[in-house]
Design a protein around this motif. Structure first.
Motif, PDB file in Angstrom:
ATOM      1  N   GLN A  17      -9.302  -2.500 -14.976  1.00  0.00           N
ATOM      2  CA  GLN A  17      -9.652  -2.165 -16.349  1.00  0.00           C
ATOM      3  C   GLN A  17      -8.609  -1.007 -16.670  1.00  0.00           C
ATOM      4  O   GLN A  17      -8.144  -0.863 -17.777  1.00  0.00           O
ATOM      5  CB  GLN A  17     -11.117  -1.267 -16.371  1.00  0.00           C
ATOM      6  CG  GLN A  17     -11.303  -0.873 -17.848  1.00  0.00           C
ATOM      7  CD  GLN A  17     -13.000  -0.244 -17.676  1.00  0.00           C
ATOM      8  OE1 GLN A  17     -13.590  -0.620 -16.862  1.00  0.00           O
ATOM      9  NE2 GLN A  17     -13.252   0.335 -18.911  1.00  0.00           N
ATOM     10  N   ARG A  18      -8.286  -0.215 -15.654  1.00  0.00           N
ATOM     11  CA  ARG A  18      -7.251   0.843 -16.220  1.00  0.00           C
ATOM     12  C   ARG A  18      -5.917   0.224 -16.340  1.00  0.00           C
ATOM     13  O   ARG A  18      -5.180   0.732 -17.253  1.00  0.00           O
ATOM     14  CB  ARG A  18      -7.074   1.933 -15.083  1.00  0.00           C
ATOM     15  CG  ARG A  18      -5.934   3.078 -15.098  1.00  0.00           C
ATOM     16  CD  ARG A  18      -6.579   3.949 -16.050  1.00  0.00           C
ATOM     17  NE  ARG A  18      -5.450   4.965 -16.429  1.00  0.00           N
ATOM     18  CZ  ARG A  18      -5.395   5.454 -17.424  1.00  0.00           C
ATOM     19  NH1 ARG A  18      -5.978   5.044 -18.616  1.00  0.00           N
ATOM     20  NH2 ARG A  18      -4.449   6.467 -17.508  1.00  0.00           N
ATOM     21  N   GLU A  21      -5.930  -1.092 -19.973  1.00  0.00           N
ATOM     22  CA  GLU A  21      -5.795   0.055 -20.871  1.00  0.00           C
ATOM     23  C   GLU A  21      -4.437   0.356 -20.923  1.00  0.00           C
ATOM     24  O   GLU A  21      -4.182   0.685 -22.264  1.00  0.00           O
ATOM     25  CB  GLU A  21      -6.759   1.171 -20.422  1.00  0.00           C
ATOM     26  CG  GLU A  21      -8.216   0.792 -20.537  1.00  0.00           C
ATOM     27  CD  GLU A  21      -9.139   2.055 -19.860  1.00  0.00           C
ATOM     28  OE1 GLU A  21      -8.461   2.938 -19.443  1.00  0.00           O
ATOM     29  OE2 GLU A  21     -10.311   1.895 -19.940  1.00  0.00           O
TER      30      GLU A  21
END
Length: 175
Positions: A17-18, A21
């Motif tokens: 997820q990071r 992003e």
């Protein structure tokens, strides 16, 4: 108690997820960087154009007035320097490329000597400039101005030739 495989899976999901992003942020920064580069290029072109115009105006003021009066009609020769002065006079019968500012004269001579239409990116190295976007766009502006004033023709978008009725089809640099 949480098992080790479950903990690793949760950390992997968080890391994934990071990464997503950060990739989205990087894409946004790339767009912003491109816009900033475009702004910089436009400002460079503007600064160079203003510097050139000021230099041409200074050179025109320092040039002997008799030479200007011979090249231009009496109404144009008596025009004051400053606002509204046309550094590139409209072409008319009998007017030779020598009345143009140096850079414009060089461009007309290069186009006149070319076997076919030229693009701005082909003219830039021939007038001794580095082939950067700013120099190409500045030269394109000069080519367009020469078209507007009747010295050159733009047969197709971005394809410049000596005007058919322009400064004598007998080559601009031979006069």
């Amino acid at each position: 108690m949480v098992s080790l495989p479950e903990e690793l899976q949760a950390r992997e999901t968080a890391a994934r997820q990071r990464v997503e992003e950060l990739q989205a942020e990087a894409a946004e920064l790339a767009v912003r960087l491109e816009r900033a580069r475009e702004d910089l290029s436009r400002l460079e072109i503007t600064r160079e154009t203003v510097a050139q115009v000021l230099a041409e105006l200074s050179a025109a003021e320092a040039a002997p007035e008799a030479r200007v009066k011979d090249a231009l009609g009496p109404e144009e020769a008596s025009a004051p320097h400053g606002v509204g002065v046309m550094a590139v006079p409209p072409w008319r019968e009998g007017l030779v490329a020598q009345v143009l500012p140096d850079m414009y004269r060089d461009i007309v001579e290069i186009v006149a000597d070319a076997p076919g239409p030229l693009q701005a990116k082909q003219v830039v190295p021939r007038i001794g400039l580095e082939a950067t976007t700013a120099k190409i766009e500045g030269t394109r502006g000069k080519l367009k101005r020469l078209v507007e004033r009747g010295w050159l023709d733009e047969e197709a978008p971005g394809q410049f030739t000596l005007a058919r009725r322009g400064p004598g089809r007998d080559r601009a640099n031979s006069q």
